[in-house]
Design a protein around this motif. Sequence first.
Motif, PDB file in Angstrom:
ATOM      1  N   VAL A 137      -0.791  -2.693  -6.242  1.00 15.92           N
ATOM      2  CA  VAL A 137      -0.634  -1.784  -4.974  1.00 15.92           C
ATOM      3  C   VAL A 137      -1.681  -0.941  -4.687  1.00 15.92           C
ATOM      4  O   VAL A 137      -2.178  -0.435  -5.756  1.00 15.92           O
ATOM      5  N   ARG A 138      -2.334  -0.804  -3.591  1.00 11.54           N
ATOM      6  CA  ARG A 138      -3.371  -0.144  -2.982  1.00 11.54           C
ATOM      7  C   ARG A 138      -2.771   1.306  -2.978  1.00 11.54           C
ATOM      8  O   ARG A 138      -1.802   1.350  -2.248  1.00 11.54           O
ATOM      9  N   TYR A 139      -3.630   2.402  -3.247  1.00 11.58           N
ATOM     10  CA  TYR A 139      -3.155   3.614  -3.123  1.00 11.58           C
ATOM     11  C   TYR A 139      -4.037   4.412  -2.571  1.00 11.58           C
ATOM     12  O   TYR A 139      -5.355   4.474  -3.010  1.00 11.58           O
ATOM     13  N   ILE A 140      -3.840   5.276  -1.499  1.00 16.10           N
ATOM     14  CA  ILE A 140      -4.586   6.142  -0.912  1.00 16.10           C
ATOM     15  C   ILE A 140      -4.004   7.507  -0.614  1.00 16.10           C
ATOM     16  O   ILE A 140      -3.038   7.655  -0.308  1.00 16.10           O
ATOM     17  N   ALA A 141      -4.914   8.608  -1.147  1.00 14.00           N
ATOM     18  CA  ALA A 141      -4.751   9.847  -0.812  1.00 14.00           C
ATOM     19  C   ALA A 141      -5.785  10.424   0.344  1.00 14.00           C
ATOM     20  O   ALA A 141      -6.908  10.577   0.091  1.00 14.00           O
ATOM     21  N   ILE A 142      -5.133  10.842   1.587  1.00 19.87           N
ATOM     22  CA  ILE A 142      -6.165  10.858   2.895  1.00 19.87           C
ATOM     23  C   ILE A 142      -6.981  12.188   2.631  1.00 19.87           C
ATOM     24  O   ILE A 142      -8.323  11.869   2.395  1.00 19.87           O
ATOM     25  N   ASN A 143      -6.482  13.299   2.426  1.00 18.63           N
ATOM     26  CA  ASN A 143      -7.253  14.437   2.297  1.00 18.63           C
ATOM     27  C   ASN A 143      -8.271  14.421   0.979  1.00 18.63           C
ATOM     28  O   ASN A 143      -9.095  15.288   1.067  1.00 18.63           O
ATOM     29  N   THR A 201       0.868  -1.269  -0.057  1.00 22.79           N
ATOM     30  CA  THR A 201       0.056   0.008   0.039  1.00 22.79           C
ATOM     31  C   THR A 201       0.941   1.256  -0.085  1.00 22.79           C
ATOM     32  O   THR A 201       1.928   1.387   0.705  1.00 22.79           O
ATOM     33  N   VAL A 202       0.389   2.213  -0.675  1.00 21.69           N
ATOM     34  CA  VAL A 202       1.057   3.601  -0.787  1.00 21.69           C
ATOM     35  C   VAL A 202       0.202   4.589  -0.340  1.00 21.69           C
ATOM     36  O   VAL A 202      -0.989   4.548  -0.701  1.00 21.69           O
ATOM     37  N   ILE A 203       0.449   5.472   0.868  1.00 22.29           N
ATOM     38  CA  ILE A 203      -0.331   6.398   1.412  1.00 22.29           C
ATOM     39  C   ILE A 203       0.379   7.629   1.185  1.00 22.29           C
ATOM     40  O   ILE A 203       1.351   7.931   1.649  1.00 22.29           O
ATOM     41  N   THR A 204      -0.306   8.709   0.834  1.00 22.53           N
ATOM     42  CA  THR A 204       0.089  10.085   0.979  1.00 22.53           C
ATOM     43  C   THR A 204      -1.022  10.884   1.602  1.00 22.53           C
ATOM     44  O   THR A 204      -2.003  10.689   1.633  1.00 22.53           O
ATOM     45  N   LYS A 205      -0.646  12.354   1.942  1.00 20.45           N
ATOM     46  CA  LYS A 205      -1.419  13.248   2.161  1.00 20.45           C
ATOM     47  C   LYS A 205      -2.538  13.363   1.315  1.00 20.45           C
ATOM     48  O   LYS A 205      -3.658  13.684   1.783  1.00 20.45           O
TER      49      LYS A 205
END
Length: 363
Positions: A111-117, A82-86
Amino acid sequence: MEVHMEKDKKVTALYCRLSKDDGSNSESLSIRTQKAMLMEYATRNGFGNCQYYVDDGYSGTNSERPAFQELLDDIREGKVATVITKDQSRLGRNHIETGTYMEIFFPEHGVRYIAINDGYDSNEQSQMDIAPFRNIINEMYAKDTSRKIKSALRTRKKSGKYISSGAPFGYQKDPADHNHLVIDPNTAPVVEYIYSMAEEGLGLHRIAKRLHDEKVLKPCYYKKEMFGRFIDDEKMYDWDSAYISQVLHSPVYAGHIIYEAKPTVSMKSKKRRYIPFEERAIVPNTHEAIIPQDRWENVQRILYSRSSSFMCDKTDYDNIFKGIVRCADCGRTMLVKVEHRRKRNSVLDQTFYCCSTYRKYGA
Protein backbone atom coordinates in the motif's frame (compact mmCIF):
# COMPACT_ATOMS: atom_id res chain seq x y z
CA MET A 1 -14.05 -12.81 -2.73
CA GLU A 2 -10.83 -12.72 -4.72
CA VAL A 3 -8.11 -11.42 -2.42
CA HIS A 4 -5.66 -10.26 -5.07
CA MET A 5 -7.51 -7.68 -7.13
CA GLU A 6 -6.37 -5.98 -10.31
CA LYS A 7 -4.41 -2.80 -9.64
CA ASP A 8 -6.95 -0.52 -11.34
CA LYS A 9 -9.81 -2.06 -9.38
CA LYS A 10 -8.26 -1.44 -6.00
CA VAL A 11 -9.50 1.37 -3.79
CA THR A 12 -7.81 4.69 -3.17
CA ALA A 13 -8.63 5.18 0.52
CA LEU A 14 -9.23 8.79 1.56
CA TYR A 15 -9.00 8.71 5.34
CA CYS A 16 -10.42 11.59 7.44
CA ARG A 17 -10.34 12.00 11.20
CA LEU A 18 -11.30 14.75 13.63
CA SER A 19 -11.37 14.85 17.43
CA LYS A 20 -10.91 17.14 20.42
CA ASP A 21 -7.17 16.59 20.10
CA ASP A 22 -7.21 19.07 17.25
CA GLY A 23 -7.84 22.08 19.48
CA SER A 24 -9.24 25.34 18.15
CA ASN A 25 -8.43 24.73 14.46
CA SER A 26 -11.63 22.74 14.02
CA GLU A 27 -12.74 24.69 10.93
CA SER A 28 -9.58 24.00 8.91
CA LEU A 29 -9.53 20.41 10.04
CA SER A 30 -13.25 19.78 9.64
CA ILE A 31 -14.34 16.57 7.98
CA ARG A 32 -15.88 18.49 5.10
CA THR A 33 -12.64 20.36 4.46
CA GLN A 34 -10.58 17.17 4.64
CA LYS A 35 -12.87 15.39 2.19
CA ALA A 36 -12.64 18.24 -0.31
CA MET A 37 -8.85 18.43 -0.01
CA LEU A 38 -8.33 14.68 -0.39
CA MET A 39 -10.67 14.35 -3.37
CA GLU A 40 -9.11 17.34 -5.11
CA TYR A 41 -5.62 15.86 -4.64
CA ALA A 42 -6.71 12.40 -5.80
CA THR A 43 -8.40 13.77 -8.92
CA ARG A 44 -5.51 16.06 -9.79
CA ASN A 45 -2.96 13.24 -9.44
CA GLY A 46 -4.95 10.56 -11.27
CA PHE A 47 -6.00 8.38 -8.35
CA GLY A 48 -9.29 6.66 -9.20
CA ASN A 49 -11.86 4.49 -7.44
CA CYS A 50 -11.76 6.71 -4.34
CA GLN A 51 -13.50 5.71 -1.14
CA TYR A 52 -13.87 7.74 2.07
CA TYR A 53 -13.12 6.32 5.49
CA VAL A 54 -14.27 8.80 8.14
CA ASP A 55 -13.77 8.81 11.92
CA ASP A 56 -15.52 11.88 13.30
CA GLY A 57 -14.94 12.45 17.01
CA TYR A 58 -12.21 9.85 17.60
CA SER A 59 -8.85 10.55 19.19
CA GLY A 60 -5.72 9.87 17.21
CA THR A 61 -4.03 8.37 20.27
CA ASN A 62 -6.25 5.30 19.98
CA SER A 63 -6.23 3.09 16.88
CA GLU A 64 -9.54 1.44 17.84
CA ARG A 65 -11.55 3.67 15.50
CA PRO A 66 -14.39 2.12 13.44
CA ALA A 67 -13.47 3.52 10.02
CA PHE A 68 -9.74 3.05 10.62
CA GLN A 69 -10.27 -0.60 11.57
CA GLU A 70 -12.42 -1.04 8.46
CA LEU A 71 -9.58 0.44 6.42
CA LEU A 72 -7.07 -1.98 7.95
CA ASP A 73 -9.37 -4.93 7.22
CA ASP A 74 -9.73 -3.84 3.60
CA ILE A 75 -5.94 -3.54 3.32
CA ARG A 76 -5.49 -7.07 4.70
CA GLU A 77 -7.98 -8.32 2.09
CA GLY A 78 -5.99 -6.66 -0.67
CA LYS A 79 -8.66 -4.12 -1.60
CA VAL A 80 -6.59 -0.96 -1.12
CA ALA A 81 -3.79 0.36 -3.32
CA THR A 82 -3.23 3.81 -1.80
CA VAL A 83 -4.06 5.59 1.47
CA ILE A 84 -4.20 9.39 1.45
CA THR A 85 -4.59 11.65 4.50
CA LYS A 86 -4.39 15.39 5.05
CA ASP A 87 -1.28 14.89 7.20
CA GLN A 88 0.34 12.20 9.33
CA SER A 89 -1.55 13.27 12.46
CA ARG A 90 -4.83 12.19 10.78
CA LEU A 91 -3.47 8.65 10.65
CA GLY A 92 -2.69 8.78 14.37
CA ARG A 93 -0.94 10.60 17.21
CA ASN A 94 0.70 7.58 18.83
CA HIS A 95 4.14 7.72 17.26
CA ILE A 96 4.87 4.02 17.82
CA GLU A 97 1.63 2.77 16.25
CA THR A 98 1.66 5.32 13.44
CA GLY A 99 5.28 4.49 12.62
CA THR A 100 4.42 0.79 12.56
CA TYR A 101 1.63 1.35 10.05
CA MET A 102 3.77 3.60 7.84
CA GLU A 103 7.00 1.62 7.91
CA ILE A 104 5.81 -1.99 8.29
CA PHE A 105 2.08 -2.60 7.77
CA PHE A 106 1.57 -0.54 4.59
CA PRO A 107 4.76 -1.73 2.83
CA GLU A 108 4.05 -5.39 3.70
CA HIS A 109 0.62 -5.12 2.04
CA GLY A 110 1.87 -3.15 -0.96
CA VAL A 111 0.00 0.00 0.00
CA ARG A 112 1.26 3.45 -0.94
CA TYR A 113 0.75 6.11 1.75
CA ILE A 114 0.54 9.86 1.11
CA ALA A 115 0.25 12.68 3.70
CA ILE A 116 -0.51 15.79 1.63
CA ASN A 117 0.43 18.68 3.93
CA ASP A 118 3.54 16.91 5.19
CA GLY A 119 4.72 16.30 1.63
CA TYR A 120 5.11 12.62 2.46
CA ASP A 121 4.88 9.87 -0.13
CA SER A 122 6.05 6.35 0.71
CA ASN A 123 7.20 5.92 -2.90
CA GLU A 124 9.83 8.59 -2.22
CA GLN A 125 12.25 6.75 0.08
CA SER A 126 14.28 9.89 0.81
CA GLN A 127 11.34 11.29 2.80
CA MET A 128 11.39 8.45 5.33
CA ASP A 129 14.06 10.16 7.43
CA ILE A 130 11.83 12.96 8.74
CA ALA A 131 8.55 11.03 9.05
CA PRO A 132 9.29 9.46 12.46
CA PHE A 133 10.05 12.89 13.92
CA ARG A 134 6.70 14.21 12.69
CA ASN A 135 4.98 11.28 14.42
CA ILE A 136 6.74 12.12 17.68
CA ILE A 137 5.77 15.80 17.39
CA ASN A 138 2.14 14.83 16.69
CA GLU A 139 2.08 12.68 19.83
CA MET A 140 3.63 15.46 21.90
CA TYR A 141 0.89 17.79 20.67
CA ALA A 142 -1.78 15.26 21.71
CA LYS A 143 -0.19 14.86 25.17
CA ASP A 144 -0.09 18.62 25.65
CA THR A 145 -3.74 18.98 24.62
CA SER A 146 -4.77 16.10 26.89
CA ARG A 147 -2.90 17.67 29.81
CA LYS A 148 -4.62 21.03 29.28
CA ILE A 149 -8.09 19.46 29.01
CA LYS A 150 -7.58 17.41 32.17
CA SER A 151 -6.31 20.47 34.03
CA ALA A 152 -9.35 22.51 32.99
CA LEU A 153 -11.75 19.73 34.00
CA ARG A 154 -9.95 19.24 37.32
CA THR A 155 -10.25 22.97 38.07
CA ARG A 156 -13.98 22.93 37.33
CA LYS A 157 -14.53 19.85 39.49
CA LYS A 158 -12.60 21.40 42.37
CA SER A 159 -14.93 24.40 42.18
CA GLY A 160 -17.90 22.08 42.74
CA LYS A 161 -19.02 21.65 39.13
CA TYR A 162 -20.48 18.27 38.17
CA ILE A 163 -18.84 17.41 34.82
CA SER A 164 -20.03 13.88 33.96
CA SER A 165 -22.43 13.41 31.06
CA GLY A 166 -25.16 11.74 33.12
CA ALA A 167 -26.41 12.40 36.66
CA PRO A 168 -25.99 9.70 39.35
CA PHE A 169 -29.03 7.56 40.14
CA GLY A 170 -31.25 9.56 42.49
CA TYR A 171 -30.30 12.90 40.94
CA GLN A 172 -30.89 14.81 37.76
CA LYS A 173 -29.09 17.73 36.20
CA ASP A 174 -30.40 21.16 37.10
CA PRO A 175 -32.19 22.57 34.01
CA ALA A 176 -30.78 25.99 34.88
CA ASP A 177 -27.21 24.71 35.32
CA HIS A 178 -26.13 21.38 33.85
CA ASN A 179 -23.08 21.34 36.12
CA HIS A 180 -25.27 21.23 39.22
CA LEU A 181 -27.24 18.29 40.62
CA VAL A 182 -30.80 18.39 41.98
CA ILE A 183 -32.73 15.55 43.60
CA ASP A 184 -34.82 13.41 41.27
CA PRO A 185 -38.17 12.85 43.04
CA ASN A 186 -38.75 9.60 41.09
CA THR A 187 -35.52 7.78 41.99
CA ALA A 188 -34.30 9.42 45.22
CA PRO A 189 -36.72 7.32 47.35
CA VAL A 190 -35.05 4.16 46.00
CA VAL A 191 -31.64 5.43 47.13
CA GLU A 192 -33.06 6.20 50.57
CA TYR A 193 -34.59 2.71 50.69
CA ILE A 194 -31.23 1.09 49.83
CA TYR A 195 -29.55 2.96 52.69
CA SER A 196 -32.36 1.92 55.05
CA MET A 197 -31.81 -1.74 54.21
CA ALA A 198 -28.06 -1.34 54.76
CA GLU A 199 -28.80 0.14 58.20
CA GLU A 200 -30.95 -2.91 58.95
CA GLY A 201 -27.84 -5.02 58.42
CA LEU A 202 -28.73 -6.50 55.04
CA GLY A 203 -25.80 -7.39 52.80
CA LEU A 204 -25.46 -6.33 49.19
CA HIS A 205 -26.95 -9.51 47.76
CA ARG A 206 -29.89 -9.50 50.15
CA ILE A 207 -30.59 -5.87 49.24
CA ALA A 208 -30.48 -6.80 45.56
CA LYS A 209 -32.82 -9.74 46.17
CA ARG A 210 -35.32 -7.61 48.08
CA LEU A 211 -35.34 -4.97 45.34
CA HIS A 212 -35.86 -7.75 42.80
CA ASP A 213 -38.68 -9.38 44.79
CA GLU A 214 -40.41 -6.05 45.35
CA LYS A 215 -40.07 -5.26 41.64
CA VAL A 216 -38.14 -2.05 42.11
CA LEU A 217 -36.95 -0.88 38.71
CA LYS A 218 -33.18 -0.87 38.24
CA PRO A 219 -31.40 2.39 37.27
CA CYS A 220 -30.94 1.75 33.54
CA TYR A 221 -34.73 1.45 33.12
CA TYR A 222 -34.99 5.19 33.72
CA LYS A 223 -32.56 5.76 30.84
CA LYS A 224 -34.56 3.65 28.43
CA GLU A 225 -34.87 6.47 25.90
CA MET A 226 -31.08 6.78 25.75
CA PHE A 227 -30.04 3.13 26.17
CA GLY A 228 -33.18 1.32 25.01
CA ARG A 229 -31.26 -1.20 22.91
CA PHE A 230 -29.50 -2.48 26.03
CA ILE A 231 -32.67 -3.05 28.07
CA ASP A 232 -34.11 -6.53 28.57
CA ASP A 233 -37.60 -6.03 29.99
CA GLU A 234 -37.44 -9.42 31.70
CA LYS A 235 -34.46 -8.22 33.73
CA MET A 236 -35.63 -4.72 34.60
CA TYR A 237 -35.67 -5.70 38.29
CA ASP A 238 -32.30 -7.47 38.18
CA TRP A 239 -30.20 -5.28 40.46
CA ASP A 240 -26.46 -5.79 40.55
CA SER A 241 -24.81 -6.01 43.96
CA ALA A 242 -21.72 -4.17 42.66
CA TYR A 243 -23.90 -1.20 41.70
CA ILE A 244 -25.58 -1.23 45.12
CA SER A 245 -22.10 -1.14 46.65
CA GLN A 246 -21.30 1.96 44.57
CA VAL A 247 -24.50 3.67 45.74
CA LEU A 248 -23.76 2.91 49.38
CA HIS A 249 -20.15 4.06 49.18
CA SER A 250 -20.63 7.19 47.06
CA PRO A 251 -20.38 10.54 48.94
CA VAL A 252 -22.51 12.12 46.20
CA TYR A 253 -25.60 11.05 48.16
CA ALA A 254 -24.35 13.02 51.16
CA GLY A 255 -24.10 16.15 48.99
CA HIS A 256 -20.45 15.91 47.91
CA ILE A 257 -18.68 15.47 44.57
CA ILE A 258 -15.75 13.15 43.90
CA TYR A 259 -13.10 14.05 41.38
CA GLU A 260 -10.43 11.74 39.98
CA ALA A 261 -12.05 8.60 41.36
CA LYS A 262 -10.58 6.44 38.58
CA PRO A 263 -8.00 8.40 36.57
CA THR A 264 -6.62 6.92 33.38
CA VAL A 265 -3.19 5.30 33.54
CA SER A 266 -1.95 7.29 30.55
CA MET A 267 -3.16 9.11 27.45
CA LYS A 268 -2.54 5.99 25.36
CA SER A 269 -4.48 3.58 27.58
CA LYS A 270 -8.15 3.25 28.50
CA LYS A 271 -7.19 1.37 31.65
CA ARG A 272 -8.02 3.25 34.82
CA ARG A 273 -6.22 3.30 38.14
CA TYR A 274 -8.43 2.33 41.06
CA ILE A 275 -8.37 4.63 44.07
CA PRO A 276 -9.94 3.28 47.32
CA PHE A 277 -13.12 5.06 48.42
CA GLU A 278 -11.52 6.49 51.54
CA GLU A 279 -8.63 8.03 49.55
CA ARG A 280 -10.70 9.79 46.87
CA ALA A 281 -10.65 13.58 46.74
CA ILE A 282 -13.99 15.14 47.66
CA VAL A 283 -15.49 18.58 47.16
CA PRO A 284 -17.97 18.98 50.06
CA ASN A 285 -21.50 20.40 50.06
CA THR A 286 -21.93 20.99 46.35
CA HIS A 287 -25.61 19.98 46.14
CA GLU A 288 -28.57 18.89 48.25
CA ALA A 289 -28.03 15.56 50.00
CA ILE A 290 -30.41 12.62 49.79
CA ILE A 291 -28.75 10.98 52.81
CA PRO A 292 -27.70 13.17 55.79
CA GLN A 293 -23.98 13.14 56.57
CA ASP A 294 -24.26 11.35 59.93
CA ARG A 295 -26.43 8.66 58.41
CA TRP A 296 -24.07 8.20 55.47
CA GLU A 297 -21.11 7.81 57.84
CA ASN A 298 -23.03 5.25 59.87
CA VAL A 299 -23.61 3.16 56.75
CA GLN A 300 -19.87 3.34 55.96
CA ARG A 301 -19.11 1.91 59.40
CA ILE A 302 -21.60 -0.90 58.82
CA LEU A 303 -20.09 -1.72 55.43
CA TYR A 304 -16.58 -1.71 56.86
CA SER A 305 -17.56 -4.07 59.69
CA ARG A 306 -19.12 -6.48 57.20
CA SER A 307 -16.10 -6.42 54.89
CA SER A 308 -13.85 -7.48 57.76
CA SER A 309 -16.07 -10.53 58.36
CA PHE A 310 -16.07 -11.79 54.77
CA MET A 311 -12.62 -11.56 53.22
CA CYS A 312 -12.77 -13.74 50.13
CA ASP A 313 -9.51 -12.46 48.72
CA LYS A 314 -7.52 -12.53 51.96
CA THR A 315 -7.40 -16.26 52.55
CA ASP A 316 -4.94 -19.12 52.42
CA TYR A 317 -7.50 -21.34 50.70
CA ASP A 318 -6.30 -22.38 47.25
CA ASN A 319 -9.39 -22.83 45.09
CA ILE A 320 -8.18 -25.50 42.68
CA PHE A 321 -11.76 -26.00 41.43
CA LYS A 322 -12.19 -22.40 40.26
CA GLY A 323 -14.41 -22.33 37.17
CA ILE A 324 -14.97 -26.09 37.36
CA VAL A 325 -17.47 -26.61 40.19
CA ARG A 326 -20.98 -25.68 39.06
CA CYS A 327 -24.45 -25.76 40.61
CA ALA A 328 -26.38 -28.98 39.88
CA ASP A 329 -29.65 -27.02 39.60
CA CYS A 330 -28.85 -23.96 37.47
CA GLY A 331 -25.42 -24.77 36.07
CA ARG A 332 -23.90 -21.49 37.28
CA THR A 333 -20.44 -21.24 38.84
CA MET A 334 -20.04 -22.07 42.54
CA LEU A 335 -18.28 -19.26 44.40
CA VAL A 336 -15.84 -19.76 47.26
CA LYS A 337 -16.63 -17.80 50.42
CA VAL A 338 -14.52 -17.62 53.55
CA GLU A 339 -16.37 -16.61 56.70
CA HIS A 340 -13.89 -15.48 59.34
CA ARG A 341 -16.63 -15.14 61.91
CA ARG A 342 -16.71 -18.93 62.11
CA LYS A 343 -14.67 -20.02 65.09
CA ARG A 344 -12.56 -22.62 63.33
CA ASN A 345 -8.84 -23.26 63.47
CA SER A 346 -8.49 -24.36 59.86
CA VAL A 347 -9.14 -22.15 56.86
CA LEU A 348 -10.69 -25.22 55.24
CA ASP A 349 -13.37 -25.25 57.97
CA GLN A 350 -14.10 -21.56 57.35
CA THR A 351 -14.58 -22.05 53.61
CA PHE A 352 -17.75 -23.00 51.76
CA TYR A 353 -19.10 -23.02 48.20
CA CYS A 354 -22.13 -20.98 47.26
CA CYS A 355 -24.13 -20.96 44.02
CA SER A 356 -23.79 -17.55 42.35
CA THR A 357 -27.49 -17.59 41.38
CA TYR A 358 -28.56 -18.45 44.93
CA ARG A 359 -26.28 -15.79 46.39
CA LYS A 360 -27.81 -13.17 44.09
CA TYR A 361 -31.48 -14.18 44.06
CA GLY A 362 -31.84 -16.57 46.99
CA ALA A 363 -33.39 -19.23 44.77
